[in-house]
Design an enzyme around this catalytic site. Structure first.
Site, short mmCIF file in Angstrom:
data_model
loop_
_atom_site.label_atom_id
_atom_site.label_comp_id
_atom_site.label_asym_id
_atom_site.label_seq_id
_atom_site.Cartn_x
_atom_site.Cartn_y
_atom_site.Cartn_z
N ARG A 18 10.56 -2.69 -4.42
CA ARG A 18 9.49 -2.41 -3.42
C ARG A 18 10.13 -1.85 -2.20
O ARG A 18 10.38 -2.93 -1.41
CB ARG A 18 8.64 -3.94 -3.38
N GLY A 19 9.90 -0.68 -1.82
CA GLY A 19 10.45 -0.19 -0.88
C GLY A 19 10.15 -0.94 0.66
O GLY A 19 11.11 -1.07 1.34
N ASP A 21 9.67 -4.03 1.25
CA ASP A 21 10.15 -5.11 1.18
C ASP A 21 11.79 -5.08 1.55
O ASP A 21 12.50 -5.73 2.44
CB ASP A 21 9.87 -5.91 0.08
N THR A 22 12.47 -4.11 0.75
CA THR A 22 14.16 -4.25 0.69
C THR A 22 14.68 -2.98 0.94
O THR A 22 15.94 -3.19 0.76
CB THR A 22 14.38 -4.95 -0.55
N ARG A 23 14.16 -2.01 1.10
CA ARG A 23 14.60 -0.68 0.99
C ARG A 23 15.88 -0.40 2.15
O ARG A 23 16.74 -0.10 1.68
CB ARG A 23 13.74 0.62 1.18
N GLY A 51 10.53 18.35 -3.00
CA GLY A 51 9.54 19.43 -3.86
C GLY A 51 9.72 18.94 -5.19
O GLY A 51 8.57 19.63 -5.93
N GLU A 86 6.02 1.25 -13.11
CA GLU A 86 7.53 1.90 -13.20
C GLU A 86 8.10 0.57 -13.96
O GLU A 86 8.95 0.77 -15.08
CB GLU A 86 8.41 1.59 -11.80
#
Length: 1152
Positions: A18-19, A21-23, A51, A86
Site C-alpha cells: 500500500r503505497g 502507508d510504506t512506499r 506511458g 493484486e
C-alpha cells in the site's frame, strides 16, 4: 529452484504494498536491502516506463517476470481495491505455477488480516457499499494468504526485520550471498563502476580486474557488494576470502581449490589430493560455464598461479575480480600466462584497475555516527570529539568502524580520554590490519626505506628525497615504486610523497615498539628527539633524528588550549622557547646518525664529537655567522640552511665531494657565496631572497654538474661573474626580482643546456652599458636581434622589465626551441611579426600590457571539427556535424588586462564604427543607421571593459557589433520574443542558388550579474542536412541596468555550408545570463536576392501550410524565373500595411 530458472526471470521478487502507508519508509528500505544483495526486485514506481499501461505491466511482472511475491500488509492495505485485486492475481498465479508468496505483516497482526478485523473491517464496510460483487473474493484471498504464514514485525527493530526477510528470500531463491555491513557509506560510485565493467560486453568477453587500496579502506566490502549484486547473472560463482592468510596455512591452497570447485559445481567438497590435481579439475570445469570468481586479499600473483595454473580456458563472459593492497599486481605478462589463447582473444581491453579512495569528511562522519550512535546524528556534547576522531581516521572506513564501535554508549569523558590516547598510541586493531602491507614488503631494504620516509619525507619532493636516500645507500627509485605498489605511499600531481595519516602512525608505531628506551630506537622525531637531546640519552642505534622546535612549541600550545597534555612520564613539560640552548655533547654517542633535522635549535659546545656520517643536514634558523670549522660534514649529500644568520658559509674552501644540493634561501645576512671549488658534485644551488648578497664567487664556473641556480629576489646583487657562462650543464637560471641587476654577461650564450631563463623585474633594460649582447638598442640596418641568447631556451620570462617598442626584437629566429615567452606588464605597443616563426611556442603571456594594441599572427591551427553536438541524449540535435567558425590555436595566449588591444591578426579585429561607410554598415547589418551613443563593451579575452562608441568586431569570418537599442530594425521583417526561430528556406529561382549569409539581430538585457563569466553563443542549425554552426563572441555589450536593452547585430557568411531551398533552418541564442527580448533573422543568396521570412515560430510537431516570401528586388529582377502560383507577402513601408497576392512590381518616382 534451479539457477537456469532464475536466469529466465526478469525479477526475483515482486513487491506488493500500500503505497500511502510504506512506499517511502519500510518498503523503500526493504527494496534497497534486496537490491544491494543482487536480488532483482520489481516495484511499480521504479520499474514501469511512463506511458505504459500500469495494470498490464504489473500483471506481466507477477505472471511472467518474477519468482516470489512479497505482500506487505499494513494498516490501510485493505482500503485499496488496487492492492486487493493484486493479491487475488498473485494467489491465482500461485495455484497454477511454482510462484512463491511471502506475506509480511508490518504493523498488523495476521489474525486481523485473516478475519478482517480492526482497520480491515472498516475498509470492508466501505467496500460492501460500493463493490459488493468483489468483496467475497477479496475476503477469501486475505484468509488464504494469512494461512500461508509469513514474517511478522511484532516488537522487533525494523532493520533486523528487514534482514530476516532478506535471508528468507535468499533461502527460497537458493542464492547464497555474502554478509556486508548494515551501514554502507561512500561505496555506491565505485560499485556502480565495477558493475558497469562487468556488464561491458559481458556475454562474450573475459575480464579480470583488481580492486586495490590500503588496508582497511573497504576493498573486501566493495567486492562482496559487487558479488552479491551480480551472481544472478552468472551460471556459477565463487568468493575466496582471505587468500593471503589461508594460503600460508598447511594445505591452505588445496582447501581454497576445494572451495572453488565446490562453489562452481554447487556440490559438496570434492576430494583434492594435491595442488596439481586441483588445477586440472578447475580448468576442466571453468571452460563450460560463465563464472564470476573473486579472490580476496591477494598479496602476490604466484598464489593465483598455484591455485589455478596457467593457460586457463575460461568460458566467454567469465569475470575475475582480485582485491589487493598491491596496485601493480596485474601486469600484461601475468595476463598472457593466465589465459589460454582463445580466452586471451576475448580479454582485450577488459583488464581494469579500480582504486578505492578515502571517504570524504562528510561520509566519514556519517559512517562513524552509525557505529557510535546507531544513527546519522551526533549529540551536541560529543560533536567536537566526534569531528576530531573522524579527522584522525583520515577517511579510513576500518578506523571509523573500530573507533565508533569502541565508543558506542560511552561517556563524554571516555571520548576525551580515547582521543588523548590516540594522540600517543594508535589503536591496536587498526594497526594490526595496516601492518600487513608493511610485513609483506620483500626485504629489509624496502622496510627501512619506508620507515625513513615515515619520519622525514612525507610531503617532500620525490626527486629531492631520492637524492638524499640514494646518498644513504638506498635504491630509492625502485624502493618507492614498491611502496606505491603496496599502497603504503602515493605520489601526488606535484610529485610529492604522500601517505595516509594512519599508515604514517603505523610506521611510527613500529619504530616505537623497537625499544621502551627512546634513546635506543632507530629513528626519533619531535618530542622524543627533544627528550633524547635534552637528557643526553642517545645511542649508536639512532639513524635518523628530526626536531623542529617551533613546531613542537605550537603542538604543545595547541594541546594545552584543548586541555590535552603530555603524558605524565614526559620530560618535556617545561617551557620550551628559542632561548633554550642544548649541548652538542648529546650527539656524541650517535655514531650512525645519517639524517638530521634541527630546525630553530641552538646549541652550545664544540662540534668535534658530532656524528661524522651525516648525509642530510637540515638546520633552518641556524644562528651562527659561520659554519663551525670543527663540524665534519665531509659526507653530506644535501645541506639545507634556509633562514640562517650566516654571513659567510665557511671561511676557507670546504671539500664536500658528495654534496649535490646546497640551499641557503632566505639567509638575509649572507654577503657573499662560499667558494665552490670543493663542491664538484653540486647540482642545485638555491640563494633565493638573500637580500644582502652582493657577490657570487668566481669559482661558480667550476660547477660542471650544476643544473639549477636560483638567485630570485637577491635585491642587492648588481652583476654576475663572467665565469657563469662555463656552467655547461645549467638548465634553469632564475634571476627574477634582482631589481639592481643591470648586467648579464654575454657569455650566457655559451650555456647550451639552458632551457629556462627568468629575468622578471630586473633592471637589464636600464644598463648604461646596455645589454649589447642582446642588442637592446636599435641599430641601423640590423634591427633588433636576440642572437646571443642560447638557442636551447624553452622558457624565457621578461615580466615587468619596462621593455618598450625600442628594445623589442624584429627577429626571433634564433629561439626556435622556445615554448613559453612571458612579456607581461611591459609598456609595449606592438609585438614583432617574427613570432609566427616560433612554431614550438605554446604559451605567450602578455598579462597587463596596458599599452599593447596589436598582436601579429601566432602559430595557429585552423580546422573544422566534426563531432556529436553536446545536447542531452534526447535532444533532436544529437549527432549533428558541428562547424565551429573560430580558430584553434596551438599557442595559449594570455592577454588579461591588455585594455587597448584591438587586434590579434587572423583572429579578431575591433574598429570604431566611424571607420565604416553607411553603405557598408547597411550591407553588413541590414540597417539604415546605427545609434552611435557610447556604451560599455566587455572583452572576455582581456577581461576588461572599455567605454566607447559602437565597435565593429571581426572574428573568425563573422562581423558583429553591439549598439544601444530596444527594437529589431524594420529590415528584419519577422520578429519573435523567444530565443529560437525556425523556418524553411524558399525554393530559389536558380537550381544552384544557395544562401551565402545570414544577418541576425538580438535584443537582450541582463538576466544575471554573472553574464561576464560565460561567452554568449549563437547557433544556426540546418536541420535538414544535420549541420550546426556555432559562434561564440569574445566581446559583449553591457546594458547600463537590468532594465536597459541592447542590440547585437551579426553578419554571418555561410558560403560553404550548403544552405539551399527547402532546408529547415533554426537560429538559436543560448541565453545564459542574457534575457532575450526580441530576435530577428534575414538571409541573402549568392545572386544578391534578399529573402525574409514571415513564418510563425515552429514548435515540435508544427506544420508549415503556407510559404510567405518577401523579396527586395534589384536590377537583377529581369533574370528571375517564375515562382508559378506562389503567393507572396508585400509590405508597404509608407502605408505600414501588408497584402498577400501574386508577385507585384512596384513603381515609385524614386530610383529603385
Amino acid at each position: 529452484m534451479a539457477m537456469s530458472e532464475i536466469s529466465r526471470c526478469t525479477y526475483h521478487v515482486f513487491l506488493s504494498f500500500r503505497g500511502a502507508d510504506t512506499r517511502k519508509s519500510f518498503t523503500d528500505h526493504l527494496y534497497t536491502a534486496l537490491v544491494r544483495l543482487g536480488i532483482q526486485t520489481f516495484r511499480d514506481d521504479e520499474e514501469i516506463e511512463r506511458g505504459n499501461n500500469i495494470k498490464d505491466e504489473i500483471e506481466k511482472a507477477i505472471l511472467h517476470h518474477s519468482k516470489i511475491s512479497i505482500v506487505v500488509f499494513s494498516k490501510n492495505y485493505a482500503a485499496s481495491t488496487w492492492c486487493l485485486n493484486e493479491l487475488v492475481m498473485i494467489l491465482e498465479h500461485k495455484k497454477s505455477s511454482k510462484h512463491i508468496v511471502l506475506p509480511v505483516f508490518y504493523d498488523v497482526d495476521p489474525s486481523q488480516v485473516k478475519n478482517q478485523t480492526g482497520s480491515y473491517a472498516e475498509a470492508f464496510t466501505q467496500h460492501e457499499q460500493n463493490l459488493e460483487s468483489m468483496v467475497q473474493r477479496w475476503r477469501n484471498a486475505l484468509k488464504e494468504v494469512a494461512d500461508i504464514g509469513g514474517m511478522v514485525l511484532q516488537d522487533r527493530h525494523e532493520s533486523q526485520f528487514i534482514q530476516d526477510i532478506v535471508k528468507e528470500v535468499q533461502n527460497k531463491l537458493h542464492l547464497i550471498t555474502l554478509y556486508v555491513p548494515l551501514y554502507l557509506v561512500g561505496i555506491d560510485f565505485i560499485v556502480t563502476q565495477i558493475n558497469q565493467w562487468l556488464e561491458q560486453d559481458g556475454a562474450n568477453k573475459v575480464g579480470i580486474a583488481t580492486i586495490c587500496g590500503i588496508g582497511g579502506i573497504g576493498k573486501t566490502t566493495i567486492a562482496k557488494a559487487v558479488y552479491n549484486q551480480n551472481i544472478s547473472r552468472f551460471e556459477s560463482f565463487s568468493f575466496l576470502a582471505d587468500v593471503r592468510e589461508t594460503s600460508q596455512d598447511c594445505n591452505g591452497l588445496v582447501r581454497l581449490q576445494r572451495q572453488l570447485i565446490s562453489d562452481i559445481l554447487k556440490e559438496k567438497s570434492h576430494k583434492i589430493y594435491n595442488i596439481d590435481n586441483g588445477i586440472n579439475k578447475i580448468k576442466e570445469i571453468v571452460c563450460c560455464r560463465r563464472v564470476l570468481l573473486v579472490f580476496d586479499d591477494v598479496d602476490e600473483l604466484e598464489k593465483i598461479r598455484k591455485l589455478m595454473g596457467t593457460q586457463i580456458p575460461f568460458h566467454p563472459g567469465s569475470k575475475i575480480i582480485i582485491t589487493s593492497r598491491n596496485r601493480c599486481l596485474l601486469n600484461a605478462h601475468f595476463i598472457s600466462q593466465m589465459f589460454d589463447s582463445e580466452a586471451l582473444a576475448n580479454c582485450g581491453g577488459l583488464s581494469k584497475l579500480f582504486e578505492v579512495k578515502e571517504l570524504a569528511s562528510s561520509e566519514s562522519l556519517q559512517l562513524f555516527n552509525w557505529y557510535a550512535f546507531g544513527h546519522n546524528s551526533v549529540p551536541e556534547s560529543s560533536m567536537a570529539y566526534a569531528r576530531s576522531l573522524v579527522k584522525h581516521c583520515g577517511g579510513l572506513p576500518l578506523a571509523l568502524q573500530v573507533l565508533g564501535s569502541s565508543l558506542s554508549s560511552k561517556s563524554v569523558s571516555s571520548w576525551k580520554s580515547a582521543l588523548e590516547k590516540l594522540e600517543e598510541i594508535p589503536d591496536n586493531k587498526i594497526q594490526k590490519i595496516l601492518r600487513i602491507s608493511y610485513d609483506s614488503l620483500e626485504d629489509d631494504h624496502d622496510k627501512n626505506l619506508f620507515l625513513d620516509i615515515v619520519c622525514l619525507f612525507i610531503g617532500k619532493d620525490r626527486d629531492y628525497t631520492t637524492t638524499i636516500l640514494d646518498g644513504c645507500d638506498f635504491y630509492t627509485t625502485i624502493g618507492i615504486e614498491n611502496l606505491v605498489g603496496r599502497s603504503l605511499l602515493t605520489i601526488n600531481e606535484n610529485k610529492k610523497l604522500m601517505m595516509h595519516q594512519m599508515i604514517r602512525d603505523m610506521g611510527r608505531e613500529i619504530i616505537r615498539q623497537e625499544s621502551s628506551d627512546i634513546g635506543k630506537r632507530s629513528r626519533l622525531w619531535h618530542k622524543d628527539a627533544f627528550d633524547v637531546i635534552r637528557e643526553k640519552i642517545g645511542s649508536k642505534t639512532i639513524k635518523c633524528l628530526t626536531l623542529d622546535l617551533k613546531v613542537l612549541q605550537k603542538t604543545k600550545a595547541k594541546r594545552t588550549t584543548t586541555t590535552l597534555h603530555f603524558p605524565k612520564h614526559s620530560k618535556s613539560q617545561f617551557l620550551m622557547s628559542n632561548d633554550v640552548d642544548m649541548e652538542t655533547q648529546a650527539f656524541a654517542k650517535m655514531k650512525r646518525l645519517k639524517l638530521l633535522q634541527l630546525d630553530n635549535v641552538r646549541f652550545k659546545g664544540d662540534f668535534k664529537d658530532f656524528p661524522k656520517r651525516l648525509r642530510w643536514l637540515r638546520w633552518h634558523g641556524f644562528c651562527m655567522q659561520y659554519f663551525p670549522v670543527d663540524f665534519d660534514i665531509n659526507e653530506l649529500v644535501v645541506l639545507d640552511m634556509r633562514n640562517s644568520k650566516l654571513k659567510q658559509v665557511w671561511k676557507d674552501t670546504e671539500c664536500l665531494p658528495n654534496l649535490k644540493i646546497l640551499n641557503l634561501n632566505h639567509s638575509h645576512s649572507l654577503l657573499k657565496t662560499p667558494s665552490f671549488s670543493g663542491l664538484p658534485s653540486l647540482e642545485k644551488l638555491m640563494l633565493k631572497d638573500c637580500i644582502n648578497l652582493v657577490e657570487v664567487d668566481q669559482s661558480i664556473g667550476e660547477l660542471k654538474m650544476l643544473t639549477f641556480l636560483n638567485l630570485k629576489d637577491c635585491t642587492s646583487l648588481r652583476h654576475l661573474p663572467r665565469t657563469i657562462g662555463s656552467l655547461i650543464s645549467l638548465e634553469e637560471l632564475i634571476l627574477s626580482g634582482c631589481s639592481r641587476l643591470d648586467d648579464v654577461p654575454r657569455e650566457l650564450h655559451k650555456m647550451e643546456s639552458l632551457k629556462v631563463l627568468n629575468l622578471d623585474e630586473t633592471s637589464i633594460y636600464q644598463s648604461r652599458l646596455g645589454l649589447h649582447w642582446l642588442l637592446l638598442k636599435r641599430s641601423k640596418g640590423l634591427g633588433f636581434s636576440w642572437a646571443s641568447l642560447p638557442g636551447s631556451l624553452v622558457k624565457l620570462s621578461l615580466e615587468s622589465c619596462k621593455l618598450s617598442d625600442d628594445v623589442m626584437p624584429n627577429d626571433l629566429c634564433n629561439l626556435a626551441s622556445l615554448k613559453s615567452l612571458n612579456l607581461s606588464r611591459n609598456p609595449i605597443h606592438y609585438l614583432p611579426g617574427s613570432l609566427k616563426n616560433l612554431t614550438k611556442l605554446d604559451e605567450l603571456l602578455l598579462t597587463s600590457c596596458t599599452e599593447l594594441q596589436m598582436i601579429p599572427k601566432l602559430p595557429v591551427l585552423f580546422n573544422v571539427f566534426e563531432c556529436n553536438f553536446i545536447f542531452g541524449g534526447n535532444s533532436p540535435f544529437q549527432g549533428y556535424t558541428v562547424i565551429l567558425p573560430c580558430f584553434f590555436s596551438s599557442t595559449r595566449c594570455v592577454i588579461f588586462g591588455c585594455e587597448k588591444l584591438t587586434e590579434v591578426e587572423d583572429i579578431f579585429k575591433l574598429e570604431p564604427i566611424e571607420n565604416f561607410e553607411a553603405e557598408e554598415i547597411r550591407r553588413l547589418f541590414n540597417v539604415d543607421s546605427i545609434n552611435r551613443n557610447r556604451l560599455q563593451l566587455f572583452s572576455y579575452l582581456t577581461d576588461s571593459i572599455r567605454l566607447a562608441t559602437p565597435q565593429v568586431l571581426q572574428e573568425c569570418g563573422i562581423t558583429s557589433t553591439f549598439v544601444v537599442g530596444s527594437e529589431v530594425p524594420i529590415g528584419f521583417k519577422h520578429r519573435t520574443n523567444e530565443h529560437r526561430i525556425s523556418f524553411f528556406l524558399p525554393t530559389p529561382s536558380h537550381p544552384d542558388e544557395k544562401i551565402h549569409q545570414f544577418s541576425l539581430c538580438i535584443v537582450f538585457s541582463l538576466a544575471s550579474d554573472q553574464m561576464l563569466e560565460l561567452l554568449p553563443t549563437v547557433h544556426i542549425f540546418n536541420e535538414t542536412k544535420k549541420i550546426m554552426l556555432r559562434y561564440r563572441s569574445t566581446f559583449v555589450g553591457i546594458p547600463h541596468t537590468n532594465d536597459n536593452t541592447m542590440l547585437w547585430l551579426i553578419h554571418w557568411p555561410v558560403t560553404d555550408c550548403q544552405f539551399e531551398g527547402g532546408d529547415l533552418v533554426s537560429c538559436m541564442v543560448v541565453p545564459i545570463h542574457l534575457s532575450i527580448r526580441k530576435f530577428g533573422v534575414t538571409y541573402e543568396s549568392e545572386h544578391n536576392i534578399r529573402y525574409e521570412y514571415g513564418f510563425s515560430h515552429l514548435s515540435t510537431g508544427d506544420e508549415v501550410s503556407t510559404r510567405n516570401i518577401k523579396m527586395d528586388l534589384t536590377k537583377l529582377l529581369s533574370s528571375l524565373e517564375s515562382y508559378g502560383n506562389v503567393k507572396v507577402q508585400l509590405c508597404s513601408y509608407i502605408e505600414e500595411s501588408e497584402v498577400v497576392a501574386s508577385p507585384q512590381v512596384p513603381f515609385t518616382s524614386s530610383k529603385f
